[in-house]
Design an enzyme around this catalytic site. Structure first.
Site, mmCIF file in Angstrom:
data_model
loop_
_atom_site.group_PDB
_atom_site.id
_atom_site.type_symbol
_atom_site.label_atom_id
_atom_site.label_comp_id
_atom_site.label_asym_id
_atom_site.label_seq_id
_atom_site.Cartn_x
_atom_site.Cartn_y
_atom_site.Cartn_z
ATOM 1 N N HIS A 103 40.621 46.975 35.438
ATOM 2 C CA HIS A 103 40.004 46.947 34.183
ATOM 3 C C HIS A 103 38.945 47.814 34.146
ATOM 4 C CE1 HIS A 103 37.510 44.222 36.564
ATOM 5 N NE2 HIS A 103 36.733 44.303 35.722
ATOM 6 N N ASP A 105 35.260 47.484 32.075
ATOM 7 C CA ASP A 105 34.320 46.400 31.728
ATOM 8 C C ASP A 105 34.222 46.160 30.166
ATOM 9 O OD1 ASP A 105 33.938 45.503 34.297
ATOM 10 O OD2 ASP A 105 32.090 46.488 34.524
ATOM 11 N N HIS A 261 38.431 49.269 37.793
ATOM 12 C CA HIS A 261 38.099 48.985 39.054
ATOM 13 C C HIS A 261 38.726 47.390 39.326
ATOM 14 C CE1 HIS A 261 34.955 47.513 36.309
ATOM 15 N NE2 HIS A 261 34.802 45.973 36.938
ATOM 16 N N ARG A 276 25.544 41.552 38.510
ATOM 17 C CA ARG A 276 25.751 42.532 37.550
ATOM 18 C C ARG A 276 25.032 42.736 36.201
ATOM 19 N NH1 ARG A 276 31.675 43.123 35.088
ATOM 20 N NH2 ARG A 276 30.571 42.820 33.068
HETATM 21 C C1 SIN Z 1 33.593 43.297 38.055
HETATM 22 O O1 SIN Z 1 32.639 43.649 37.620
HETATM 23 O O2 SIN Z 1 34.714 43.478 37.661
HETATM 24 C C2 SIN Z 1 33.625 42.283 39.507
HETATM 25 C C3 SIN Z 1 33.701 43.384 40.694
HETATM 26 C C4 SIN Z 1 33.616 42.559 42.008
HETATM 27 O O3 SIN Z 1 33.418 41.437 42.012
HETATM 28 O O4 SIN Z 1 33.751 43.396 43.073
#
Ligand code: SIN
Length: 288
Positions: A103, A105, A261, A276
């Site tokens: 995805h 974000d 990612h 985050r």
């Molecule tokens: C995300 O921001 O999608 C999570 C990424 C992660 O936990 O490595």
């Protein structure tokens, strides 16, 4: 790509670079700040190791890239409305975790975050890596005919995993991330260009992803499925990817406008905690 104040080591031929020679807990010189911003444009995802950041310092560094953006559905960290705690507890086994599918974000927002900054606090002894894909290269590797067909198209994005009644009742998700479902402001579809123009690099990137993109505009999901599935599978060539092994004190900054990612969920029995932040993005622009 000359940098004045930082050292930059590429991770793969496609994307990702480790930045060395900066302590992000201290104020950055103008030259280091400009270098770091440029390194993100050049490498799409950049990594720092061995940083000791308080939540306040994490927030302060995030502002280097633009104003912070709050996102719907995910409950923020107590006392820090601009930080999400990405957590899976050691006793949470055989569950679906946050970010565990490809995805970009919150691509279902009208103005999806341009960047995200993820800071590692507790990291499993093995597993829990994150992978990224270079969506410029994924676009550039398509045939001319496919590029022509995609260029004018828009796709519909939605926050179905969080709202719109889309979560299967028997799906076991982490209780460590508070999800507030059924948000009338966010429970809707948004059309975004399938090929978007990056405002800083001027390059074209494919902008569809398997979590949030449901269909092409003016087409049904069934009609859209074969081409979307082809594009998702095409994007996943290892040549377009990089993979990051986290340590406590690692920080990743990625550009959501030209990457996807995937958080690997292979660490049952260990606790994993990262913080985050998101940086305010713009409305995606159709590439001609
Ligand atoms: C995300 O921001 O999608 C999570 C990424 C992660 O936990 O490595």
């Amino acid at each position: 790509m000359g940098y004045q104040s930082i050292s930059v080591e590429k991770m793969t031929g496609s994307l990702g670079a480790e930045i060395k020679g900066v302590d992000l807990s201290r104020p950055l010189s103008n030259s280091a700040a400009a270098d770091i911003r440029q390194a993100l444009v050049d490498h799409l995802v950049i990594f720092f190791r061995d940083q000791k950041l308080t939540p306040e310092q994490h927030l302060e560094f995030s502002l280097l890239f633009g104003p912070l953006q709050r996102v719907p559905y995910v409950r923020p960290m107590e006392g820090y409305p601009d930080i999400i705690a990405v957590l899976k507890e050691a006793d949470e086994k055989k569950i679906s975790t946050f970010g565990n599918a490809w995805h970009s974000d919150f691509s279902f927002l009208d103005e999806p975050p341009m960047a995200s900054l993820l800071y590692g606090i507790e990291i499993p002894g093995h597993g829990g890596d994150t992978l990224w894909i270079n969506m410029y290269e994924a676009y550039e590797a398509l045939s001319d005919g496919m590029k022509r067909m995609l260029r004018g198209l828009r796709a519909m994005h939605n926050g179905r995993p969080y709202g719109m009644g889309g979560v299967p009742k028997d799906l076991r998700t982490s209780r460590s991330i508070g999800i507030e479902r059924n948000n009338p402001d966010a429970d809707r579809e948004i059309a975004h260009p399938v090929v978007r123009l990056h405002p800083e690099s001027g390059r074209k990137a494919l902008f569809v992803n398997s979590i949030y993109t449901g269909r092409f505009e003016d087409m049904s999901e069934a009609e859209s499925r074969p081409l979307l599935d082809y594009l998702y599978q095409h994007c996943l060539r290892p040549e377009f990817s990089c993979r990051f092994r986290w340590q406590p004190g690692s920080l990743a900054v990625w550009d959501n406008r030209c990457t996807m990612h995937y958080a690997v969920n292979d660490y049952d029995g260990s606790r994993r905690l990262l913080h985050r932040t998101q940086v305010q993005g713009e409305k995606p622009v159709l590439a001609d």
